[in-house]
Design a protein around this motif. Structure first.
Motif, PDB file in Angstrom:
ATOM      1  N   VAL A 123     -10.684  -1.639   7.489  1.00  0.00           N
ATOM      2  CA  VAL A 123     -10.622  -2.462   6.276  1.00  0.00           C
ATOM      3  C   VAL A 123      -9.248  -3.095   6.235  1.00  0.00           C
ATOM      4  O   VAL A 123      -8.230  -2.400   6.304  1.00  0.00           O
ATOM      5  CB  VAL A 123     -10.829  -1.609   4.998  1.00  0.00           C
ATOM      6  CG1 VAL A 123     -10.617  -2.464   3.756  1.00  0.00           C
ATOM      7  CG2 VAL A 123     -12.199  -0.971   4.989  1.00  0.00           C
ATOM      8  N   LYS A 124      -9.222  -4.415   6.134  1.00  0.00           N
ATOM      9  CA  LYS A 124      -7.952  -5.134   5.964  1.00  0.00           C
ATOM     10  C   LYS A 124      -8.114  -6.033   4.754  1.00  0.00           C
ATOM     11  O   LYS A 124      -8.899  -6.978   4.780  1.00  0.00           O
ATOM     12  CB  LYS A 124      -7.619  -5.947   7.213  1.00  0.00           C
ATOM     13  CG  LYS A 124      -7.370  -5.083   8.450  1.00  0.00           C
ATOM     14  CD  LYS A 124      -6.988  -5.918   9.659  1.00  0.00           C
ATOM     15  CE  LYS A 124      -6.736  -5.030  10.880  1.00  0.00           C
ATOM     16  NZ  LYS A 124      -6.338  -5.811  12.060  1.00  0.00           N
ATOM     17  N   ALA A 125      -7.401  -5.709   3.683  1.00  0.00           N
ATOM     18  CA  ALA A 125      -7.609  -6.433   2.427  1.00  0.00           C
ATOM     19  C   ALA A 125      -6.281  -6.822   1.784  1.00  0.00           C
ATOM     20  O   ALA A 125      -5.261  -6.152   1.973  1.00  0.00           O
ATOM     21  CB  ALA A 125      -8.422  -5.579   1.461  1.00  0.00           C
ATOM     22  N   THR A 126      -6.332  -7.919   1.031  1.00  0.00           N
ATOM     23  CA  THR A 126      -5.173  -8.362   0.250  1.00  0.00           C
ATOM     24  C   THR A 126      -5.465  -8.110  -1.219  1.00  0.00           C
ATOM     25  O   THR A 126      -6.522  -8.505  -1.727  1.00  0.00           O
ATOM     26  CB  THR A 126      -4.894  -9.860   0.473  1.00  0.00           C
ATOM     27  OG1 THR A 126      -4.661 -10.086   1.864  1.00  0.00           O
ATOM     28  CG2 THR A 126      -3.668 -10.305  -0.318  1.00  0.00           C
ATOM     29  N   ASP A 186       4.490 -13.327  -2.149  1.00  0.00           N
ATOM     30  CA  ASP A 186       3.884 -13.744  -3.411  1.00  0.00           C
ATOM     31  C   ASP A 186       3.579 -12.566  -4.336  1.00  0.00           C
ATOM     32  O   ASP A 186       2.964 -12.728  -5.379  1.00  0.00           O
ATOM     33  CB  ASP A 186       2.605 -14.547  -3.164  1.00  0.00           C
ATOM     34  CG  ASP A 186       1.528 -13.719  -2.459  1.00  0.00           C
ATOM     35  OD1 ASP A 186       1.811 -12.563  -2.092  1.00  0.00           O
ATOM     36  OD2 ASP A 186       0.407 -14.234  -2.281  1.00  0.00           O
ATOM     37  N   GLY A 187       4.004 -11.365  -3.944  1.00  0.00           N
ATOM     38  CA  GLY A 187       3.780 -10.197  -4.781  1.00  0.00           C
ATOM     39  C   GLY A 187       2.486  -9.465  -4.495  1.00  0.00           C
ATOM     40  O   GLY A 187       2.225  -8.403  -5.067  1.00  0.00           O
ATOM     41  N   SER A 188       1.658 -10.015  -3.617  1.00  0.00           N
ATOM     42  CA  SER A 188       0.414  -9.334  -3.249  1.00  0.00           C
ATOM     43  C   SER A 188       0.704  -8.216  -2.248  1.00  0.00           C
ATOM     44  O   SER A 188       1.772  -8.173  -1.634  1.00  0.00           O
ATOM     45  CB  SER A 188      -0.586 -10.327  -2.652  1.00  0.00           C
ATOM     46  OG  SER A 188      -0.081 -10.881  -1.448  1.00  0.00           O
ATOM     47  N   ILE A 189      -0.275  -7.336  -2.075  1.00  0.00           N
ATOM     48  CA  ILE A 189      -0.137  -6.213  -1.153  1.00  0.00           C
ATOM     49  C   ILE A 189      -1.249  -6.288  -0.109  1.00  0.00           C
ATOM     50  O   ILE A 189      -2.420  -6.451  -0.451  1.00  0.00           O
ATOM     51  CB  ILE A 189      -0.223  -4.872  -1.911  1.00  0.00           C
ATOM     52  CG1 ILE A 189       0.965  -4.723  -2.871  1.00  0.00           C
ATOM     53  CG2 ILE A 189      -0.256  -3.699  -0.937  1.00  0.00           C
ATOM     54  CD1 ILE A 189       0.869  -3.534  -3.793  1.00  0.00           C
ATOM     55  N   SER A 190      -0.878  -6.200   1.154  1.00  0.00           N
ATOM     56  CA  SER A 190      -1.853  -6.189   2.242  1.00  0.00           C
ATOM     57  C   SER A 190      -2.017  -4.755   2.739  1.00  0.00           C
ATOM     58  O   SER A 190      -1.027  -4.103   3.076  1.00  0.00           O
ATOM     59  CB  SER A 190      -1.387  -7.080   3.406  1.00  0.00           C
ATOM     60  OG  SER A 190      -1.360  -8.434   3.011  1.00  0.00           O
TER      61      SER A 190
END
Length: 276
Positions: free
Chosen positions: A228-231, A168-172
């Protein structure tokens, strides 16, 4: 005389026929040329001229589409180096704090029992349920990004920092922080910059439902398994998990845990998580 007149008439007729013949040939030639010209004009307007324009347009559109695709491919790229990942996350953390943070939940829980040497060890085991209850009260809804107002995470703060591009174009991003050990006053370090910490020992003991009365300087707080695990999408954080396990250790002190007790080699682990 008549003979001469007859000859003159005959000559006049011959010339008249000759003139008519020449005129007829001229008219025929002119007509033929006119017909040829008309036919040439019709052939000179090729039907393919109109078709040639769309082909050029299609080629132009195809080129433009390719350029757009190439631009999108360049834009849709995940950070690669540790420095790039941290820069991406640090910027997104600040932007999210300014634009509005998604709702989340903070969870604090006791990991195992509180233990200690001597008779107090038995008492602490009895008090562990009370400590668990105290921690549950500090489990609450959130509307903030952990450590958003702290200093940026630095490359030397991390064990690893990676990122991947989603469909979807997001970055994890996945940032594994180095351990941090604090004295009774708390301190600054990798976990404080990445997730935040409990701070001074009083805060940690308050979370456990205890209060220290002496021997404060024998206390250490070690933060481990911090990450830290973020989208991130469009430059802001849309979800994630912030976590650490803090190991509380008191070598020799007095504290109130419902009763006043001497604490020797007290150990308690608090698991802290914020999930959005």
């Amino acid at each position: 005389m008549k003979k001469y007149l007859a000859i003159l008439l005959a000559l006049a007729m011959v010339f008249a026929f000759a003139a008519c013949g020449a005129k007829s040939e001229d008219e025929t030639t002119t007509a033929a040329e006119t017909e040829t010209t008309v036919e040439d004009t019709t052939e000179a307007a090729p039907a393919d001229d109109t078709t040639a324009a769309p082909e050029a347009t299609d080629a132009t559109e195809a080129t433009e589409a390719t350029e757009v695709e190439e631009t999108s491919a360049e834009e849709a790229k995940a950070p690669e180096t540790v420095e790039e990942v941290l820069a991406c996350y640090n910027a997104a953390r600040k932007a999210t704090a300014e634009k509005g943070v998604p709702k989340g939940h903070q969870t604090m829980k006791l990991d195992g029992d509180i233990t200690g040497d001597g008779a107090i060890g038995v008492v602490l085991k009895v008090l562990s349920p009370a400590a668990k209850s105290a921690l549950e009260k500090n489990s609450k809804d959130t509307d903030w990004i952990p450590a958003a107002d702290h200093d940026d995470i630095k490359p030397e703060d991390v064990k690893s920092a990676t990122a991947k591009l989603n469909k979807d174009g997001s970055i994890s991003v996945d940032i594994q922080l180095k351990d941090q050990t604090d004295g009774p006053e708390g301190g600054k370090g990798p976990v404080e910059r990445g997730v935040s910490t409990l701070g001074a020992i009083e805060t940690a003991l308050n979370e456990l439902g205890a209060e220290i009365t002496s021997g404060r300087d024998t206390v250490t707080l070690t933060y481990t398994n911090a990450y830290v695990k973020a989208t991130i999408k469009d430059g802001v954080i849309t979800g994630g998990t912030w976590h650490y396990l803090v190991k509380v250790k008191i070598v020799d002190a007095k504290a109130k845990l419902g009763i006043t007790a001497n604490l020797q080699n007290l150990k308690a682990n608090i698991d802290y998580t914020v999930a959005i």
